[in-house]
Motif scaffolding. Structure first.
Motif: not given
Length: 176
Positions: A20-32
């Motif tokens: 998800m980091r590679q696809k720039q999706l992780w921030k949508y999980i991570r960011d509170a």
């Protein structure tokens, strides 16, 4: 894919995070800020009643993450993702975390407790006692994903033997 085997969750979650980091999706999980009040956030509009661009992007990314989790989960884990009514990635991720994140720690605690409490029962065959001790060691190795030393359980085995097994204790000490 992750099928719900709690021993594999941490590795699977790390791989999914990386993907998800590679696809720039992780921030949508991570960011509170995205997960605090998603319903309110996903319904923000501009002055004309249209969804704001960042709100629309958020909704699309959450759907992508949800789909990604659906594709990468099967069995019990897939059923958990499918039960998420909102079909948002953050909600599915949290559901999986709640179910599987602590299972490894719980399993290790259970095996450690079993090892510390290891005692030969009054009517238990000594061979069965040794087999039981080895099973505990094997489960701990599976949880920790390491090879434990051969003599790892020896002290626990000795302590769990009553005095009538003094000769077995002596033999164990000679072999160490």
């Amino acid at each position: 894919t992750f099928d719900g085997n709690s021993l594999e969750y941490d590795d699977w979650a790390r791989r999914m995070q990386g993907y998800m980091r590679q696809k720039q999706l992780w921030k949508y999980i991570r960011d509170a800020e995205y997960s605090v009040d998603m319903d309110k956030y996903c319904n923000q509009t501009d002055g004309n009643g249209n969804l704001r661009d960042d709100t629309a992007t958020e909704m699309i990314k959450q759907e992508q993450i949800y789909g990604l989790l659906l594709q990468n989960c099967s069995g019990a884990a897939g059923a958990i993702v499918e039960q998420v009514v909102s079909e948002r990635g953050i909600d599915a991720w949290i559901a999986l975390e709640r179910k599987y994140r602590n299972q490894t720690k719980i399993g290790l605690k259970q095996q450690t407790r079993a090892l510390v409490r290891l005692r030969l029962g009054d009517k238990e065959d000594i061979d069965e006692y040794f087999i039981r001790a080895e099973r505990i060691k094997t489960r701990m190795q599976e949880i920790l994903k390491v090879q434990l030393p051969e003599d790892f359980i020896q002290v626990f085995i000795e302590e769990g033997l009553s005095e009538r097994y003094g000769d077995v204790k002596a033999a164990l000490n000679v072999n160490s």
